[in-house]
Enzyme design. Structure first.
Site, short mmCIF file in Angstrom:
data_model
loop_
_atom_site.label_atom_id
_atom_site.label_comp_id
_atom_site.label_asym_id
_atom_site.label_seq_id
_atom_site.Cartn_x
_atom_site.Cartn_y
_atom_site.Cartn_z
N LYS A 71 18.67 -41.80 35.48
CA LYS A 71 18.27 -40.71 34.58
C LYS A 71 17.15 -41.20 33.68
CE LYS A 71 20.19 -37.21 31.57
NZ LYS A 71 21.30 -36.74 30.79
N ARG A 79 27.51 -25.17 21.58
CA ARG A 79 26.74 -24.61 20.47
C ARG A 79 26.56 -23.11 20.63
NH1 ARG A 79 22.02 -28.54 21.98
NH2 ARG A 79 22.87 -27.73 23.92
N SER A 111 19.02 -32.71 21.67
CA SER A 111 18.21 -33.93 21.84
C SER A 111 16.86 -33.56 22.47
CB SER A 111 18.93 -34.92 22.75
OG SER A 111 20.12 -35.36 22.14
#
Ligand code: PNS
Length: 164
Positions: free
Chosen positions: A41, A90, A128
């Site tokens: 990643k 969220r 992020s």
């Protein structure tokens, strides 16, 4: 002893993550914040930097620790003797991804539960990815990341050559 794992990339840690850690830690005896170590990643910050940021933030919190893990999350959860995984949601847009992950983890380890917590609503658009994007373009990230880490995160993002 009630142990929970809060896994993620934390690339980098945000105020939303921090809010979630503080909520989760009240529910358990031990909370392990687990940073995914996945060389495949493409992360902006190295694993060491991401762990350092979290450790600095946590200070000497007695019941929270930061670890890295690789491979399957459920294997790490078992290895730690934890009973559940904590994740944050969220907004509705998080739901599909989280739902798929939770159900896949349940297929792999039917005895483990995933528990979802909601961060403060003011962090519902903090991610992020947003921090990386705004920070790399020189925007103000002071309301997106913890105060004590803000300068370091901003400096790194504006100077990608230095990224670990
Ligand atoms: O912060 P992120 O990137 O949304 O966190 C994702 C994470 C690390 C929780 C997830 O990618 C993960 O658990 N990876 C480990 C591999 C795994 O267990 N995969 C199967 C379940 S989807």
């Amino acid at each position: 002893m009630r142990i929970a794992i809060y896994p993620g990339s934390f690339d980098p840690v945000t105020l939303g993550h921090w809010d979630l850690i503080q909520r989760a830690e009240k529910l358990v005896d031990r909370l392990v914040v687990a940073v995914l170590h996945n060389p495949a990643k493409d992360c902006a910050f190295s694993v060491a930097e991401r762990v350092d940021f979290l450790r600095e933030l946590l200070g000497s919190a007695p019941n929270v620790e930061v670890c890295t893990f690789h491979g399957l999350l459920v294997d790490f959860v078992r290895q730690q003797g934890a009973a559940f995984i904590v994740r944050g949601v969220r907004a509705f847009s998080d739901f599909e991804y989280e739902f798929q992950m939770a159900l896949m983890n349940r297929k792999l380890a039917p005895d483990l539960e995933t528990v979802f917590l909601m961060p403060k609503e003011e962090y519902s658009v903090v991610s992020s990815r947003m921090v990386r994007e705004v920070g790399a373009m020189g925007g103000d990230i002071s309301r997106l990341v913890p105060e004590q880490l803000c300068e370091r995160i901003a400096a790194r993002l504006q100077n990608p050559a230095q990224l670990g």
